[in-house]
Design an enzyme around this catalytic site. Structure first.
Site, PDB file in Angstrom:
ATOM      1  CB  THR A 129       5.484 -10.832  -7.905  1.00  0.00           C
ATOM      2  OG1 THR A 129       4.421 -10.358  -7.081  1.00  0.00           O
ATOM      3  CG2 THR A 129       6.778 -10.911  -7.120  1.00  0.00           C
TER       4      THR A 129
ATOM      5  CG  HIS B 233       2.355  -0.101  -6.179  1.00  0.00           C
ATOM      6  ND1 HIS B 233       3.095  -0.194  -5.033  1.00  0.00           N
ATOM      7  CD2 HIS B 233       1.172  -0.699  -5.909  1.00  0.00           C
ATOM      8  CE1 HIS B 233       2.396  -0.816  -4.107  1.00  0.00           C
ATOM      9  NE2 HIS B 233       1.224  -1.138  -4.610  1.00  0.00           N
TER      10      HIS B 233
ATOM     11  CB  ALA C 113      -6.805  -4.895   0.657  1.00  0.00           C
TER      12      ALA C 113
END
Length: 170
Positions: free
Chosen positions: A33, A48, A9
């Site tokens: 996804t 993002h 991460a």
């Protein structure tokens, strides 16, 4: 060709993949996804999206990535962990059916023309999961990562924002 990027991460996987895609194409595709489960995750998705510029085309697909319009393109698929989660839930936590469906999708993608930069997490390097489901998923993730890495022409492990090349095409 598949380029596989893995790491922990916040290791810099997505940023590295996006930079790579922009060097390969003026109009890359980003396949997200993720299924948005809650408000916090929706904020992460928004961040993002904001990181990418107008040159990006975006596709949201929780599974069946090979059915998306990605052939002959430079594509970032982010990420295997969320993709597997969607399949794991779809197949009622059946590891064999989940892995079979995932491998079939990867095989279809690897048969396409294009460059597919596939991001994953190395979740098995941390603390062991406290639940049976968590342990099953960690195993599933490891097997999926191994499968993609074997199909990849290049493989990169990200550590603290730095790429460690595991496999490089000649």
């Amino acid at each position: 060709m598949i380029i596989y990027i893995s790491g922990g991460a916040r290791s810099g996987k997505s940023g590295f993949a996006q930079e790579m895609a922009l060097k390969l194409s003026e109009k890359p595709v980003y396949v997200a996804t993720a299924k948005v489960w809650d408000e916090n995750f929706a904020e992460r998705v928004a961040r993002h999206k904001a990181d990418r510029g107008p040159e990006w085309s975006s596709i949201e697909a929780e599974r069946d990535i090979h059915l998306q319009p990605i052939a002959r393109r430079t594509v970032v698929i982010d990420c295997i962990t969320l993709w597997l989660t969607n399949l794991f839930i779809q197949y009622d936590e059946d590891m064999e059916r989940t892995l079979t469906a995932f491998k079939a999708d990867i095989d279809s993608i690897s048969a396409m023309e294009g460059t597919f930069i596939i991001i994953s997490n190395e979740i098995g390097m941390g603390v062991h999961a406290a639940t049976e489901m968590g342990r099953k998923f960690t195993d599933l993730q490891g097997w999926a990562n191994q499968y993609v890495a074997t199909k990849a022409g290049e493989a990169v492990f990200m550590v603290s924002g730095l790429p460690l090349w595991l496999k490089k095409s000649s």
